[in-house]
Design an enzyme around this catalytic site. Structure first.
Site, mmCIF file in Angstrom:
data_model
loop_
_atom_site.group_PDB
_atom_site.id
_atom_site.type_symbol
_atom_site.label_atom_id
_atom_site.label_comp_id
_atom_site.label_asym_id
_atom_site.label_seq_id
_atom_site.Cartn_x
_atom_site.Cartn_y
_atom_site.Cartn_z
ATOM 1 N N LYS A 152 12.612 55.371 -9.174
ATOM 2 C CA LYS A 152 11.828 55.236 -10.402
ATOM 3 C C LYS A 152 12.677 54.540 -11.459
ATOM 4 C CE LYS A 152 9.615 59.629 -10.507
ATOM 5 N NZ LYS A 152 9.045 60.584 -11.460
ATOM 6 N N ARG A 204 6.727 65.777 -3.912
ATOM 7 C CA ARG A 204 7.718 65.416 -4.934
ATOM 8 C C ARG A 204 7.451 66.115 -6.262
ATOM 9 N NH1 ARG A 204 9.841 59.181 -5.374
ATOM 10 N NH2 ARG A 204 11.148 59.400 -7.201
ATOM 11 N N HIS A 233 17.634 66.841 -22.422
ATOM 12 C CA HIS A 233 16.615 67.081 -21.406
ATOM 13 C C HIS A 233 16.944 68.330 -20.564
ATOM 14 C CE1 HIS A 233 13.702 66.224 -18.256
ATOM 15 N NE2 HIS A 233 14.676 66.322 -17.373
ATOM 16 N N GLU A 241 19.582 70.805 -13.708
ATOM 17 C CA GLU A 241 18.824 70.187 -12.611
ATOM 18 C C GLU A 241 19.353 70.678 -11.253
ATOM 19 O OE1 GLU A 241 16.113 68.347 -13.060
ATOM 20 O OE2 GLU A 241 16.317 67.349 -15.007
ATOM 21 N N HIS A 275 9.579 71.480 -15.973
ATOM 22 C CA HIS A 275 9.406 70.267 -16.772
ATOM 23 C C HIS A 275 8.118 70.242 -17.591
ATOM 24 C CE1 HIS A 275 12.858 68.978 -14.573
ATOM 25 N NE2 HIS A 275 12.851 67.764 -15.097
ATOM 26 N N ARG A 314 11.186 38.122 -10.618
ATOM 27 C CA ARG A 314 10.241 38.882 -9.769
ATOM 28 C C ARG A 314 10.927 39.897 -8.843
ATOM 29 N NH1 ARG A 314 7.940 33.825 -9.511
ATOM 30 N NH2 ARG A 314 6.118 33.614 -10.861
ATOM 31 N N GLU A 373 5.555 59.876 -5.069
ATOM 32 C CA GLU A 373 5.133 61.029 -5.880
ATOM 33 C C GLU A 373 3.632 61.296 -5.783
ATOM 34 O OE1 GLU A 373 7.323 61.362 -9.514
ATOM 35 O OE2 GLU A 373 5.851 62.734 -10.371
ATOM 36 N N LYS A 405 17.258 66.578 -3.290
ATOM 37 C CA LYS A 405 16.390 65.563 -3.917
ATOM 38 C C LYS A 405 16.047 64.470 -2.902
ATOM 39 C CE LYS A 405 14.872 62.541 -7.329
ATOM 40 N NZ LYS A 405 14.714 62.155 -8.718
ATOM 41 N N ASN A 426 9.158 68.883 -10.558
ATOM 42 C CA ASN A 426 8.746 69.108 -11.942
ATOM 43 C C ASN A 426 8.893 70.553 -12.388
ATOM 44 O OD1 ASN A 426 8.058 66.469 -12.557
ATOM 45 N ND2 ASN A 426 6.020 66.690 -11.659
ATOM 46 N N HIS A 456 9.388 69.587 -21.104
ATOM 47 C CA HIS A 456 9.093 68.356 -21.847
ATOM 48 C C HIS A 456 8.549 68.664 -23.232
ATOM 49 C CE1 HIS A 456 8.878 65.521 -18.131
ATOM 50 N NE2 HIS A 456 10.048 65.444 -18.728
#
Ligand SMILES: NC(=O)c1ccc[n+]([C@@H]2O[C@H](COP(=O)([O-])OP(=O)(O)OC[C@H]3O[C@@H](n4cnc5c(N)ncnc54)[C@H](O)[C@@H]3O)[C@@H](O)[C@H]2O)c1
Ligand SMILES: [Zn+2]
Length: 365
Positions: free
Chosen positions: A139, A240, A263, A181, A247, A117, A236, A226, A244, A251
């Site tokens: 994340k 935030r 990427h 990035e 992106h 947990r 987010e 960042k 993107n 993507h």
């Protein structure tokens, strides 16, 4: 050697050449546990796990390595690692150490988020992308057949320890992908930083990062950008989303390339396209996309989608990925280098499909 510590909202990111030789002592201080599970991929484990393991008492730390690569970032790998930890008798009093790139960070973070947990995780990123992006923000997760990162959790690390010297072994192609990035961070928040990147990747010679320490300033500035955005919006919900930039289109390019593009390569092209679309829509300062193109061409990153890629298929991929509130595709668009649009609209800007289609058509030649 200089030590930089950046606050990321409840934990810090330390950037310091050579810090890999101290990660054992630091981890045992900030995340003390009975046992330490070092999660890594086989490449990184071969290079750096002996250094890390040697800093723990015999028997207290153990390596759990998987094959690595995006195709291994799955629930199956998660199950194999957690089963191996259970068999090895790891209990609640465990700290997970993520040693590797973003794939390892996402996997180890998700293992830590779910094991018994939830147990603490320390992130030790070893790619440029992981240092300036993936290891910060909490994340974690895995991919599923339905898409990337669809099963996961927010599980912030106790601390992030980045050693730029580990980048000396990283293939140039991976370094460049991370550099994309960094350029994004300049566009989002800091024109001076962007300008400093126009000269290309610092410290690179003969296809390798020869002077790893030369990359430290870039890493520190990107981490700061960042981290500040993550501090302002931990889950987010708003600002935030500026991360993107590039992106939405990126993507789609990544997906339609069948992941033959990395990427960072896909989002470099995505940034140029999105900035150009922003210019056409009268939002982005004219010339912005050209400045981006210049930086990317300098380091041999793509500045357009692969020739022949189908704009209609790209739009379809974008539609299923990024549907906005009104059903139209939303983008994170710069006003100019150093500032993003959308402060009064939750940082998402819907653009007309026809306008984007035209820009894509021109870009794929
Ligand atoms: N959680 C987040 O917020 C977040 C953000 C951005 C990206 N990501 C995720 O990150 C992943 C991409 O990360 P990545 O680009 O670091 O890929 P990666 O982890 O696959 O690493 C790239 C390659 O470099 C190798 N490698 C790593 N460090 C090395 C070193 N120091 N020397 C030599 N080889 C080394 C790896 O074995 C791998 O083959 C994606 O899965 C993406 O979804 C997550
Ligand atoms: Zn990205």
């Amino acid at each position: 050697l200089v030590r930089h510590e950046i606050e990321a909202g409840g934990y810090s990111v330390t950037v310091q050449p050579g810090i890999l030789r101290n990660v054992g002592e630091i981890t045992q201080r900030v995340a003390p546990a009975h046992r330490y599970a070092i999660v890594s991929d086989e490449t990184v484990a071969g290079l750096y796990s002996p250094t890390v393991l040697s800093q723990f008492a015999p028997g207290s730390a153990r390596l759990f390595a998987f094959a690595g690569g995006e195709t291994e970032k799955t629930r199956e790998t998660w199950a194999a690692i957690t089963d191996a930890m259970l068999v090895a008798g790891f209990g609640r009093d465990t700290t997970v150490i993520a040693l590797g790139g973003g794939v390892v960070g996402d996997m180890a973070g998700f293992v830590a988020a779910t094991y018994m947990r939830g147990v603490p995780v320390v992130q030790i990123p070893t790619t440029l992308l992981a240092m300036i992006d993936a290891s910060i923000g909490g994340k974690t997760g895995v991919d599923t057949p339905a898409g990337k990162n669809l099963v996961g959790a927010f599980h912030p690390p106790v601390t992030v320890l980045a050693d730029p010297q580990t980048l000396a072994s990283l293939p140039l192609r991976e370094l460049r992908a991370g550099f994309a990035e960094a350029v994004k961070h300049g566009v989002i928040a800091d024109e001076g930083y962007f300008s400093s990147l126009v000269g290309g990747l610092p410290g690179v010679r003969d296809g390798r990062l020869e002077r790893a320490d030369a990359a430290t300033e870039m890493i520190v500035r990107s981490v700061s950008i960042k981290a500040e955005i993550v501090r302002r919006d931990r889950f987010e919900k708003g600002v935030r989303k500026v991360l993107n930039f590039g992106h939405t289109v990126g993507h789609a390019i990544e997906l339609l390339s069948g992941f033959s593009l990395l990427h960072g390569e896909a989002i470099a092209a995505g940034m140029v396209v999105e900035a150009r679309a922003g210019e056409r829509a009268g939002i982005t300062e004219p010339g912005t996309s050209e400045r981006l193109k210049e930086v990317f061409e300098r380091v041999a990153l793509p500045s357009s989608p692969p020739p022949g890629m189908n704009p209609e298929e790209m739009l379809n991929a974008m539609r299923s990925d990024k549907k906005g509130r009104a059903g139209s595709i939303e983008y994170a668009i710069p006003l100019r280098i150093g500032q993003m649009a959308g402060e009064d609209s939750a940082w998402g800007t819907p653009l007309d499909d026809t306008l984007v289609r035209n820009v894509l058509l021109e870009a794929v030649g």
